[in-house]
Design a protein around this motif. Sequence first.
Motif, short mmCIF file in Angstrom:
data_model
loop_
_atom_site.label_atom_id
_atom_site.label_comp_id
_atom_site.label_asym_id
_atom_site.label_seq_id
_atom_site.Cartn_x
_atom_site.Cartn_y
_atom_site.Cartn_z
N ALA A 15 0.85 -1.19 0.00
CA ALA A 15 0.00 0.00 0.00
C ALA A 15 0.89 1.24 0.00
O ALA A 15 2.02 1.19 0.46
N SER A 16 0.35 2.32 -0.53
CA SER A 16 1.09 3.57 -0.56
C SER A 16 0.14 4.70 -0.22
O SER A 16 -0.91 4.84 -0.85
N THR A 17 0.51 5.49 0.79
CA THR A 17 -0.33 6.62 1.17
C THR A 17 0.54 7.86 1.31
O THR A 17 1.70 7.78 1.67
N ALA A 18 -0.03 9.01 1.02
CA ALA A 18 0.70 10.28 1.15
C ALA A 18 1.16 10.49 2.58
O ALA A 18 2.26 11.00 2.81
N ALA A 19 0.37 10.08 3.55
CA ALA A 19 0.72 10.28 4.96
C ALA A 19 1.99 9.52 5.34
O ALA A 19 2.76 9.97 6.19
N SER A 20 2.24 8.39 4.72
CA SER A 20 3.43 7.60 5.07
C SER A 20 4.70 8.15 4.43
O SER A 20 5.79 7.74 4.78
N VAL A 21 4.57 9.08 3.50
CA VAL A 21 5.72 9.65 2.80
C VAL A 21 6.30 10.85 3.53
O VAL A 21 7.51 11.04 3.56
N ALA A 22 5.44 11.64 4.17
CA ALA A 22 5.87 12.88 4.82
C ALA A 22 7.04 12.61 5.77
O ALA A 22 7.00 11.69 6.59
N GLY A 23 8.10 13.41 5.61
CA GLY A 23 9.27 13.28 6.47
C GLY A 23 10.28 12.24 6.02
O GLY A 23 11.34 12.09 6.63
N HIS A 24 9.97 11.51 4.96
CA HIS A 24 10.89 10.47 4.49
C HIS A 24 11.55 10.80 3.15
O HIS A 24 12.38 10.04 2.66
N LEU A 25 11.16 11.91 2.53
CA LEU A 25 11.75 12.32 1.27
C LEU A 25 12.37 13.70 1.43
O LEU A 25 11.89 14.51 2.22
N PRO A 26 13.43 13.99 0.69
CA PRO A 26 14.04 15.32 0.80
C PRO A 26 13.12 16.39 0.23
O PRO A 26 12.35 16.14 -0.69
N SER A 27 13.22 17.57 0.80
CA SER A 27 12.43 18.68 0.27
C SER A 27 13.29 19.47 -0.71
O SER A 27 14.53 19.42 -0.65
N PRO A 28 12.68 20.19 -1.62
CA PRO A 28 13.44 20.88 -2.67
C PRO A 28 14.32 22.02 -2.16
O PRO A 28 15.22 22.45 -2.87
#
Length: 78
Positions: A56-69
């Motif tokens: 499963a993939s949800t936007a909530a699980s991504v926050a804080g785990h990817l670099p910001s621009p």
Amino acid sequence: PGDAFDAVVRAKTALELQCPGVVSCADVLALATRDLVLMLGGPHYAVRLGRKDAFASTAASVAGHLPSPNMTMDQLIS
């Protein structure tokens, strides 16, 4: 033709034909990212393989785990 996701799907399809069930889309994305960084003049770096695709993939699980621009290079490296 297509976009980056199309390129990943084509790479994953080619891999699946050669070695079914071995390489994840997550690994394909990690390798493609590394190669693009190198093509654009950035450093080559080792990529650890063996990622598993999620069920499963949800936007909530991504926050804080990817670099910001707007991150600095030091922040990206850490």
